[in-house]
Design a protein around this motif. Sequence first.
Motif, PDB file in Angstrom:
ATOM      1  N   UNK A  18      70.739 -21.706 -24.372  1.00  0.00           N
ATOM      2  CA  UNK A  18      70.195 -22.968 -23.892  1.00  0.00           C
ATOM      3  C   UNK A  18      70.901 -24.169 -24.488  1.00  0.00           C
ATOM      4  N   UNK A  19      71.193 -24.123 -25.782  1.00  0.00           N
ATOM      5  CA  UNK A  19      71.866 -25.236 -26.459  1.00  0.00           C
ATOM      6  C   UNK A  19      73.292 -25.404 -25.956  1.00  0.00           C
ATOM      7  N   UNK A  20      74.054 -24.312 -25.881  1.00  0.00           N
ATOM      8  CA  UNK A  20      75.428 -24.401 -25.411  1.00  0.00           C
ATOM      9  C   UNK A  20      75.487 -24.843 -23.951  1.00  0.00           C
ATOM     10  N   UNK A  21      74.542 -24.394 -23.148  1.00  0.00           N
ATOM     11  CA  UNK A  21      74.511 -24.807 -21.743  1.00  0.00           C
ATOM     12  C   UNK A  21      74.211 -26.291 -21.620  1.00  0.00           C
ATOM     13  N   UNK A  22      73.289 -26.779 -22.424  1.00  0.00           N
ATOM     14  CA  UNK A  22      72.968 -28.201 -22.380  1.00  0.00           C
ATOM     15  C   UNK A  22      74.152 -29.043 -22.848  1.00  0.00           C
ATOM     16  N   UNK A  23      74.848 -28.593 -23.888  1.00  0.00           N
ATOM     17  CA  UNK A  23      76.033 -29.321 -24.354  1.00  0.00           C
ATOM     18  C   UNK A  23      77.144 -29.292 -23.312  1.00  0.00           C
ATOM     19  N   UNK A  24      77.304 -28.171 -22.609  1.00  0.00           N
ATOM     20  CA  UNK A  24      78.284 -28.092 -21.527  1.00  0.00           C
ATOM     21  C   UNK A  24      77.910 -29.045 -20.398  1.00  0.00           C
ATOM     22  N   UNK A  25      76.629 -29.152 -20.116  1.00  0.00           N
ATOM     23  CA  UNK A  25      76.145 -30.104 -19.114  1.00  0.00           C
ATOM     24  C   UNK A  25      76.501 -31.527 -19.515  1.00  0.00           C
ATOM     25  N   UNK A  26      76.338 -31.856 -20.789  1.00  0.00           N
ATOM     26  CA  UNK A  26      76.632 -33.218 -21.258  1.00  0.00           C
ATOM     27  C   UNK A  26      78.126 -33.525 -21.233  1.00  0.00           C
ATOM     28  N   UNK A  27      78.967 -32.522 -21.445  1.00  0.00           N
ATOM     29  CA  UNK A  27      80.413 -32.779 -21.432  1.00  0.00           C
ATOM     30  C   UNK A  27      80.937 -33.082 -20.037  1.00  0.00           C
ATOM     31  N   UNK A  28      80.180 -32.785 -19.021  1.00  0.00           N
ATOM     32  CA  UNK A  28      80.626 -33.037 -17.652  1.00  0.00           C
ATOM     33  C   UNK A  28      80.675 -34.528 -17.345  1.00  0.00           C
ATOM     34  N   UNK A  29      80.056 -35.346 -18.160  1.00  0.00           N
ATOM     35  CA  UNK A  29      80.019 -36.780 -17.903  1.00  0.00           C
ATOM     36  C   UNK A  29      81.198 -37.526 -18.527  1.00  0.00           C
ATOM     37  N   UNK A  30      82.154 -36.817 -19.095  1.00  0.00           N
ATOM     38  CA  UNK A  30      83.363 -37.433 -19.631  1.00  0.00           C
ATOM     39  C   UNK A  30      84.197 -37.955 -18.470  1.00  0.00           C
ATOM     40  N   UNK A  31      84.597 -39.220 -18.529  1.00  0.00           N
ATOM     41  CA  UNK A  31      85.255 -39.861 -17.387  1.00  0.00           C
ATOM     42  C   UNK A  31      86.772 -39.936 -17.482  1.00  0.00           C
ATOM     43  N   UNK A  32      87.348 -39.829 -18.664  1.00  0.00           N
ATOM     44  CA  UNK A  32      88.792 -40.026 -18.780  1.00  0.00           C
ATOM     45  C   UNK A  32      89.548 -38.901 -18.081  1.00  0.00           C
ATOM     46  N   UNK A  33      90.680 -39.265 -17.484  1.00  0.00           N
ATOM     47  CA  UNK A  33      91.462 -38.305 -16.700  1.00  0.00           C
ATOM     48  C   UNK A  33      92.288 -37.389 -17.598  1.00  0.00           C
TER      49      UNK A  33
END
Length: 138
Positions: free
Chosen positions: A117-132
Motif C-alpha cells: 500500500x505504501x509503495x503503491x501510494x508513493x508510485x501514485x504520487x510520483x506520477x505528478x512530476x512534470x519535468x520532461x
Amino acid sequence: MNLIRGILSIGIIIACLFNWVDIETEKLILSYSGVRWVPSTILIYVSVFTAGYAFYNSYRNTNQNAWIYLTSGLYGSGVSGYVYLSIKGNIDMIYTFSSLATDELKLNFGLGLYLAGLFSFLLFLTAFEKSENNDAMY
C-alpha cells in the motif's frame, strides 16, 4: 525520477511475496501472502510492466506516459485497501455470528500488505512530476 519509480515498482513486487494476513487460533496459524488473491497477482504483473517501463524511460532520459504510474499506483493502493477491509470485515462477521471467544481467533496484518500500500501510494504520487527530462545530471 524514473529510477525511483522502477525501485518502487520492484518494492511492490517484493511486498506481494511477503505475508499479508496471519490468522491465529489455538491450534493453527494460517499465513497468506499477496499471491493468494487474484487482484494482488494482477498487481504483480502490472508492477513488472511498470518497473520495465520506468527503467526504459530512465535509459532514454524521458518522462513520457506518466499515466502508467498513476494508474498502477492507484490500482495498488486500491487492492491493498480492498484486501484490508474485506479481511477485517470477514473477521468481524465471524466474531459477531460465531460462539468463538475473541481470545481464540486473532488476526494480524503482515508487513507485505502495508508495504504494498505504501509503495503503491508513493508510485501514485510520483506520477505528478512534470519535468520532461528529470534524470539528467546538471
